[in-house]
Every structure is written in C-alpha cells, then in structure tokens.
Design a protein around this motif. Structure first.
Motif, mmCIF file in Angstrom:
data_model
loop_
_atom_site.group_PDB
_atom_site.id
_atom_site.type_symbol
_atom_site.label_atom_id
_atom_site.label_comp_id
_atom_site.label_asym_id
_atom_site.label_seq_id
_atom_site.Cartn_x
_atom_site.Cartn_y
_atom_site.Cartn_z
ATOM 1 N N TRP A 203 -5.594 2.686 -6.194
ATOM 2 C CA TRP A 203 -5.883 3.761 -5.236
ATOM 3 C C TRP A 203 -6.380 4.971 -6.040
ATOM 4 N N HIS B 68 -8.918 2.839 -1.767
ATOM 5 C CA HIS B 68 -8.364 1.591 -2.298
ATOM 6 C C HIS B 68 -9.521 0.731 -2.801
ATOM 7 N N ARG C 268 -7.610 9.374 -1.275
ATOM 8 C CA ARG C 268 -7.666 8.259 -2.208
ATOM 9 C C ARG C 268 -8.345 7.082 -1.527
ATOM 10 N N THR D 188 -8.287 3.819 2.960
ATOM 11 C CA THR D 188 -8.156 5.111 2.291
ATOM 12 C C THR D 188 -6.928 5.828 2.836
ATOM 13 N N THR D 189 -6.632 6.976 2.268
ATOM 14 C CA THR D 189 -5.582 7.832 2.822
ATOM 15 C C THR D 189 -5.917 8.195 4.261
ATOM 16 N N HIS E 94 -14.688 -1.391 -2.120
ATOM 17 C CA HIS E 94 -13.498 -0.823 -1.508
ATOM 18 C C HIS E 94 -12.850 -1.881 -0.609
ATOM 19 N N ARG F 148 0.842 -1.198 0.000
ATOM 20 C CA ARG F 148 0.000 0.000 0.000
ATOM 21 C C ARG F 148 0.874 1.243 0.000
ATOM 22 N N ASP G 249 -0.671 -4.984 2.410
ATOM 23 C CA ASP G 249 -2.121 -5.154 2.322
ATOM 24 C C ASP G 249 -2.462 -6.529 2.889
ATOM 25 N N ARG H 118 -2.091 6.276 -8.706
ATOM 26 C CA ARG H 118 -3.075 5.247 -8.367
ATOM 27 C C ARG H 118 -2.465 3.912 -7.993
ATOM 28 N N ASN I 16 1.025 7.839 -1.938
ATOM 29 C CA ASN I 16 0.622 8.048 -3.329
ATOM 30 C C ASN I 16 0.833 9.467 -3.821
#
Length: 776
Positions: A417, A505, A503, A472-473, A459, A275, A332, A389, A294
């Motif tokens: 992402w 995922h 962002r 997410t972020t 998601h 990630r 992840d 992404r 990211n």
C-alpha cells in the motif's frame, strides 16, 4: 474471488516493512516513516523530536536494524512504548460512522442486518428480564438462557472489577448468544448470513505462531453458518478474524488499545491477504470496536453493556461482521488461502523452504489488461507494523490449477500500500511506472548486470457496486459512504479522523528471485553483491533517469545461478525512487529512505538537490552496518556488545541528533576509523579497507572535504586510487560544530563535484570486486 469459509478454524484465506544521549529504544518504525517522509504535507512531523527507526525488520527479532543492541526485555518495552505512541498520535475516538465500514454491501442486506439486530436485542432483553421462551420460536432456549446468565453478570460489573478474567467468559457468551440467534430459523432467512463469529475456547493464551511471549485475551474466528455454536479451537493468528482485549476498568481503555495494537500486528504478519484489521476492547462494562488502517486507527463510541442501547450496539457489530462482504472485514478477495495448504506439496527442490500456508494471488497487468494467477511458495517479507505500506513479498509460481511449476519459473510478487497522488493511475512516482520504464529500456539494450525485471504490474482492483475500482484508501472510505480528506499541509492544524493520506494497493510480479543479503557466506561475496547492485543502480540512473533514493540492507538481494557460483547483487524496491533528468541526475530536496542508511543531507533535509552521492553515502553506511553486526549468523555480534558500539547512534534520537552523530563519524579519517571501522567484526579483512576507500572517495575530495564546516580530512586529493593504500592519513578533525547546511557545508559543496566523486567511487567498486573474486 473471495476467501472461502471453513468449519474448522477460521477463514480459508494469508519488518518494521532513531539521540545522542543514551538510547531508551526506538519508538517509530519504517512504516511510520512512510507517513513522515512520503506523504505531501506530512513531512513536518519528522522533526517532532521523537526517536525514529524507519526500517523493515521486525524489532522483536534479535539483530534487526531497529532492535540493534537491545535485549529481549528491552525490545518488549520498546514495543510497548511504540503502541502507546500509536494510541496517543494516530488514534481517533468516538467515531459514530465507524459501523458503516462493516455494513453489508446492498440496501437489502443492510435492512436485513437491522432486522436481525432488532430481533436479537429484543430476545436478549426479554431473557435478561426473566421471561421464559416458548419452544415454538425455533430457538434452543436452553443454550440461550445459559449464555444469558453470563451476559447478565457482565451487565452488573460497573466501571471496574477486581480482575479482567471474568470478562473473557462474559464476552465469549455474548458472541455465542448472537451466533446462536443468527443460526436459528427464527432470525428469518439465514441465507444472507455469510458466517458465524465464534470465540476461541482458550483465553489469555499465546497463539502458536506468535513471535513473542505476549498472551491475547480472546480471539474471534469466522465459521460457516452450519458450524456448531460453541467456543472453537483457534491456535493461530493466521486463522483469526480479530482480537478482543479486556481490562478490568473503564479507566484502562488506552492501555487496552495499546495492547490490541501490539497483538493485531501479528494478524498482519500471518495473514498477507489482510487489507486492514478490526479489533475490540472491553473495559469493565464498556466495549469498543476499532478499525486499524495504514495511517490511523478509529474507535467507536463506548458500548455500555449495563445499558440496553450499549448491548444492542455490540449485537449490531457482531451481526454486521456476520453478514458483510469479506473485503469489509479487511480481506483481499484477490488473494485466497489454499484449502488444506498446511499439508500441500510444492514443486521445486526438496531442500526449498515452503510455507505451511499458501495463497493464490490474482495479478492484473495494466498493460496487457490480463490477469495471471500465481500460487505462493514462501513468504520473504511480511507486514509487521501497524502503520505504513504493509509490504509483503512472496516467491511464487504460476498456478496451473493442479499444482505449481518448477523452481526455474519462480517469480517474486510484491504487494504494498504505497503513498499515492490522486488519481493513482496518473501518479508519476508510481513504482509500477518506474519499473516498466526500466524494463522497456533494458529490453532494448540489455545490461551485463541483473535488474528487477517487471513481468506484471498494476493496482489491485475490487468489485464495488457492480463496477471495478482501484483498491485505495478512498475505496475503503467510499464503501462506507464516507469521503476521505487529504491531511492539512499546515502542521499546526488539527487533523480530523477523515484526514487520511491516500494510499494505493499495488502489486508487482518480478524476476529474478533473490534472497536476503544475510545469505552471503563471507565478506568477499558481500562485496561482490554490493558492487553488482550499485552497477545496476548506476545504469538505472544514467540510462533510465531513475534515482533510487533508498539504498539499504533490505533493498539489495543475493541471486545465485547455482550452488557453487559467484553470487550476483539485485537492487530492488523503487518505492522511493523518482524520475530525474539523465543529465542533471538530481531530485528536489525531500527526505526518503531507511534511517540508519540515510545520507546526512537527506536526514537534515538540507536545501540542496539529492544526487547519486546520497545513495552512495547510504552504501557506505550499509557496509559499516553489516560489518559491525556480522554478515552471517556465525559472525553475529551479541546484543550486549552491539549496544556499546558508537554506530548505534545512527538509528536512535531525533533526525538532527542522528545527523550530528554521522557528521562527526564521517568528518575525520581518524574518528571514522576509531569509532566505526575498528568496531567491525575482527575476522573481516576486506570490508574495513572497502569502507575506508568508499569513505575517502565520498568525504576526502579536496574541493569539499569532510562532513563538518571548514575541516579537511585527507592530506591529498583522493582521486588517486590506483594503489592499495586504503589507510587513513588525515587530521583527527574533532569539532563541536553543529552545521545546519549552507554554501560552505561540504555536503552542499560536493554537489558541484558529483561526476568527479562518482568516477572515484566506480574505481573503488572495480578494484574491490577484483579483490573479492580473487579471494573466492
């Protein structure tokens, strides 16, 4: 489930996702474009005058879009410029809270990490001071003293030394000292220690799975708590936790970061379950930890090894990396590498290419609320940029526990992402929502073309503090106890490190399985594939009200039902797509897409609605691009020749310069032929005529001719396309004008004639598909 630990070599866990003057190489990537084009408040950066190459191919590969016409040396220099750009524009320094991103998940674990750090720091200082250890402490004092000798030399190097090479050994011994202490019984109970962080036995070396000739300084790997404390075999980026890059002087800290970014992208490429990525830089007697996300990179305060406080802070990093959950190391937990997958047998045809490292992927579906586990067969797209992404795509089959099913049940898994709005589940531009809409529409009224059929979509979810959260972020920041802040909309406002775009995922399972457009065998097959993909495009727009907005070489795949069957075209990647009214069929002005293939109005962000014509214009650029570089490996044009072709200006320079080049190339029939068509590979006979017909339909309409102001391209109305005359017959249209849009701009005027132009384009497709089938 989290990845498992290995006592052998690391964790068992897994294209880059544009100037009128002579180019010096591309500086930004497709992933960078995500920041520039897809995030609210970020698009102002697009006009910063930097060269932009937003594409999904890895630039270090010859023939890739963003390395068009570059030699290997030029590509290496281009990568180095890009890395320095990342340091200058995306890096935040001296982040005191950075250590919190790697802390253990529980309060008890955090307290235990503090106690272990205190113990190891105290022990190191005593040994460095010359104190002899009592054997009753349960430590291997001989080893610790041996490690400490090298650490002691590191404390005395000062702000610079003659060579960086001694730093490799100094840091490696520091890491071994910490690991030996953690493994000892004296460090209290070691049941809360998840892993040992051990350095590679090789230094200053090129990993076996590297795509370039660059050499990393020190690699770090995760090993089980029972592993021997020594430097380990670590020959692959696929097995690395992170990289430590060394420089001989404190003054070279920016250079160290740039190289760390260059090398760490290989970890993203080789580990699809990452990630985010950690890294270390060592500049003489100062060390820094770096977190690479990211949209930004965060660097810790300097840890000065000549001072006890600096040594203790570096110890703290190594301790927390040894104790924190693997998701805080950037892994992840829903994607795990299959143990011993290097030698695994995979179902399907013996001729199928199979990755030597495979993964199980848990795919949750938000509609059925069920989770299906798949096992990867091969990777068809890797995340090969530090920004953006980090899109990965795999061919996979359902995981039965004992093997895989036949290739007839293969699916494609897309993991990315994507930029998102808050809350992500309510984001109307969520690709999952758009694909589900397409699925539901075509399930009721099956079209005669293939389309991306979503089977599972949602998601990615993680377990944090005993509850399930969307990855997410925000989830990354919240785990550290930090609140992310949306970037300021005012381009003149200075952004703090917490100002990061949101962002989400997302993971999608689709069928059918397609292959790169480069797998077509000849120009007739290419035309058929493009026609089929655009038939899908038109149906999705007219029946589902979804405007794609990113027609490119990466987003059109080849699907074959059998070895000798006529191929079909599959349109994929609805990341940039938007819902539109099925009658108006237009979207508000907004830049999106892949630069060499973006329409002129899109590049300039003209104040006119985006319509299907922008995507059809992209199709023309795709045809021209492929016909110029060669559609098969046997046709591929050498880099030295590619760099001489005018089409190179479609990918280098500022947006305004790229748009100007395209306006001039598209405006005149003669100029289009002499600058673009005549540069096609000589063996192509259909593609030049196909490109001419598309160009005529798009830029030859008598109501809005050309691409510059006030100039007509063709002598007559382009609507009569029933004959086979696809030759040019217009004025040369040479002009130095540089229009900026307005009511007289033909690219604005043509939106009043969308239906007429689309009808002509559909005729072109039908005619050339028939020609192509006849050739086959």
């Amino acid at each position: 489930m989290p990845p498992k630990e290995s006592n052998t070599a690391g964790p068992v866990l897994r294209k880059r996702q544009t100037k009128q003057a002579e180019p010096t190489g591309s500086l930004k990537r497709k992933a960078d474009q995500d920041n520039l084009l897809s995030n609210e408040g970020m698009s102002q950066k697009f006009s910063d005058g930097l060269k932009i190459t937003p594409c999904k191919s890895r630039s270090s590969k010859s023939g890739a879009v963003c390395s068009f016409g570059m030699s290997e040396t030029e590509r290496d220099k281009d990568e180095e410029k890009y890395a320095k750009h990342l340091v200058q524009n995306y890096t935040h320094r001296n982040i005191g809270e950075l250590l919190d991103f790697a802390k253990p998940a529980t309060t008890a674990g955090q307290k235990a990490a503090e106690l272990k750090t205190d113990f190891i720091s105290d022990l190191m200082e005593r040994i460095l001071a010359g104190e002899k250890l009592a054997t009753k402490r349960g430590l291997d004092s001989r080893l610790l003293v041996q490690f400490a000798r090298k650490i002691g030399k590191w404390t005395k190097v000062g702000s610079s030394l003659k060579s960086e090479k001694p730093l490799y050994e100094y840091f490696s011994n520091f890491a071994l000292f910490v690991a030996q202490c953690l493994k000892s019984k004296t460090a209290s109970k070691n049941s809360d220690i998840a892993r040992l962080i051990l350095p590679a036995e090789r230094t200053d070396y090129k990993p076996d799975d590297s795509n370039d000739s660059r050499r990393i300084d020190v690699g770090l790997a995760m090993h089980g708590i029972n592993a021997s404390v020594k430097c380990v075999s670590l020959n692959s980026y696929a097995d690395m936790l992170c990289i430590a890059e060394a420089k001989k002087s404190r003054a070279l800290d920016k250079d160290a970061l740039a190289q760390l970014f260059l090398y760490s992208v290989n970890i993203y490429m080789r580990q699809p379950n990452r990630r985010y990525v950690w890294g270390l830089t060592i500049c003489a007697d100062e060390a820094y930890a770096c977190l690479m996300l990211n949209d930004g990179f965060f660097v810790s305060p300097a840890m000065r090894i000549s001072e006890p406080g600096g040594r203790k802070m570096l110890i703290s990093w190594l301790v927390q990396w040894s104790m924190c959950p693997e998701d805080r190391l950037g892994y992840d937990p829903t994607m795990c590498r299959v143990p011993n997958s290097d030698d695994a047998d995979v179902g399907g045809s013996n001729s199928d290419k199979v990755d030597d490292k495979r993964y199980t992927i848990d795919c949750y579906d938000d509609k059925s609320q069920e989770t299906t586990t798949y096992i990867t067969k091969r990777t068809i797209m890797s995340a090969d940029d530090m920004l953006g992404r980090h899109t990965r795509c795999f061919v996979a089959t359902r995981h039965s526990g004992s093997g895989t099913e036949s290739s007839a049940n293969e699916v494609v898994i897309k993991d990315a992402w994507s930029p998102a709005k808050h809350p992500p589940l309510e984001d109307p531009r969520d690709e999952i929502k758009l694909l589900r809409k397409i699925h539901d529409t075509f399930e009721q009224d099956t079209p005669d073309h293939i389309y991306p059929n979503m089977l599972v979509g949602s998601h990615v979810r993680l377990d944090q503090k005993d509850k399930s959260v969307i990855d997410t972020t925000d989830a990354i920041f919240n785990a550290a106890g930090v609140d992310r802040i949306d970037p300021p909309s005012d381009p003149g406002t200075t952004s703090a490190w917490k100002h990061q775009p949101l962002r989400a995922h997302r993971r999608i399972v689709m069928s059918p399985v397609g292959h790169s457009i480069k797998t077509v065998q000849n120009e007739a097959e290419l035309i058929i594939v493009l026609v089929e993909a655009m038939n899908c495009y038109s149906s999705v727009l007219s029946q589902c009200g979804v405007l794609h907005r990113d027609i490119s070489t990466n987003n059109i795949l080849v699907v074959r039902d059998g070895k000798d069957t006529i191929p079909r075209g599959l349109l994929i990647d609805f990341d940039f797509a938007v819902n539109v009214d099925t009658h108006e069929r237009s979207a508000r002005p907004e830049r999106s897409g892949t630069m060499p293939f973006m329409s002129i109005a899109n590049i300039l962000n003209l104040d006119t609605p985006r319509t299907a014509l922008d995507d059809w214009e992209s199709l023309l650029y795709v045809v021209c691009w492929l016909a110029t570089v060669g559609i098969t490996s046997s046709h591929r044009v050498p880099d030295a020749e590619l760099g001489k072709k005018p089409i190179k200006y479609w990918r280098i320079g500022s947006p305004e310069e790229i748009a100007e080049a395209k306006r001039n190339h598209m405006d005149s029939a003669r100029i289009f032929q002499s600058n673009i068509v005549e540069k096609f590979c000589a063996q192509y006979k259909l593609l030049p005529r196909f490109a001419i017909a598309l160009h005529k339909a798009l830029f030859g309409n008598s109501n809005c001719p050309g691409a510059l102001l006030g100039l007509k391209v063709y002598g007559g109305d382009s609507s009569d396309d029933d004959d086979d005359d696809d030759s040019f017959n217009g004025d040369s249209g040479d002009s130095g004008n540089k229009p900026t849009g307005g009511p007289n701009d033909p690219l604005v005027k043509r939106n009043a004639h969308v239906d007429e132009i689309l009808a002509n384009l559909e005729k072109v497709l039908g005619k050339f598909k028939r020609k192509a089938i006849t050739v086959l």
